[in-house]
Scaffold this active site. Sequence first.
Site, PDB file in Angstrom:
ATOM      1  CB  ALA A  46    -110.495  83.906 -48.936  1.00  0.00           C
ATOM      2  CE  LYS A  47    -112.654  76.058 -50.627  1.00  0.00           C
ATOM      3  NZ  LYS A  47    -112.285  75.317 -49.404  1.00  0.00           N
ATOM      4  CB  ALA A  48    -108.913  80.565 -55.127  1.00  0.00           C
ATOM      5  CG  ASP A  86    -111.143  72.615 -51.719  1.00  0.00           C
ATOM      6  OD1 ASP A  86    -111.650  71.543 -52.072  1.00  0.00           O
ATOM      7  OD2 ASP A  86    -111.754  73.447 -51.033  1.00  0.00           O
TER       8      ASP A  86
END
Length: 382
Positions: free
Chosen positions: A76-78, A113
């Site tokens: 997952a990533k946002a 990040d």
Amino acid sequence: MTDSLSLIDDWGPEKIVVVSHRRTGMKGVLVIDNTARGAGKGGTRMSPTVTVGEVARLARVMTWKWAGVDLFYGGAKAGIVADPASPDKEAALRAFARALSNEVPREYVMGLDMGLTEDDAAIIQDELGDRGAAVGTPGHLGGVAYDKLGVTGFGVAEAADAAAGTLGLPLSGSRVALQGFGAVGAAAARRFAELGAGVVAVSTAHGTLHDPAGLDVPALLRAREAYGDHCVAHYEGGTSLPPGAELTVDCEVLVPAALQDVIDDDTAHRIKARLVVEGANLPTSPPAQAVLAARGVTVVPDIVANAGGVVAAAFAMDGRYSGFRPETPQIFHAVSSRLRANATTVLEEAARRGITPHDAGRGLAEERVRAAMVSKGRVSRS
């Protein structure tokens, strides 16, 4: 504009959530790629240029990275479309966290990040009133301080050492060039020096430093501590080169540890290193990978080389609700052992099958994800 439906393939994404908040101007996206092996986990970035396609691409990398190191979380990533230097950063961050309160932390746990700091992770926890909402918080809040510990850069050097061994190339005495001297590049430089390698080039957004005889890594680290990215202008010694020149200097080991898509097929033809170790996510284009393979240049793919932060994140995930901090020596031991073993396994598999290390690493990760999807009935066994 990316059509979200066009991003769907056999692996995911399972969910794409686009959010906004009128008062703060916040816009953001969460991509949960594949949770067959566990809840979605991946960093949250903040940049004015964030796109759905970019976040989806990075979420897929996380799917393979978790599976590659055989840890049980999903990809997952946002991303938040905002300037991390803006005075309104905290308001945008809090609005983003609130907008995803249905998904966080049950389906996705936020992390660090590009553009986010340890204090930002603490703000996310505070906004949602849940210690489980984010990892990467400061040590005084029980978090694993990835950047201060330098686990990702440490792992890059460990993977490089193992890979060099498979090539019969002693890392001690070898010349290393680093693109990027941020948290990953600086920690990698420190570990390379400890392993006896000579760091002959480093770069930041402000330029490149090069010395064929080897740069003074402790002095560079002191300059970085004092001046940040401007350290290249405050280091006494070496030759100044334009940004990008570090990729093609004479060296045995090249570590792109800054941005994605920096090595294209043209650059790949000019690289002099025998070994490329991907410290950044997606730094080498597929055409460049083919060029490097044809030239006999070995590449350790990102899902192997920079997975040290992923291993540390697994400790942080386990420790979110604990009153005890994860033990630092245990984290470093796990990073070293897993990344060394994975680098060796992937390179040996690539050689055995006559394929690129990227294909070998991806194949290993795919097998593990596919097995989980089959066991959970998400795909048929045929």
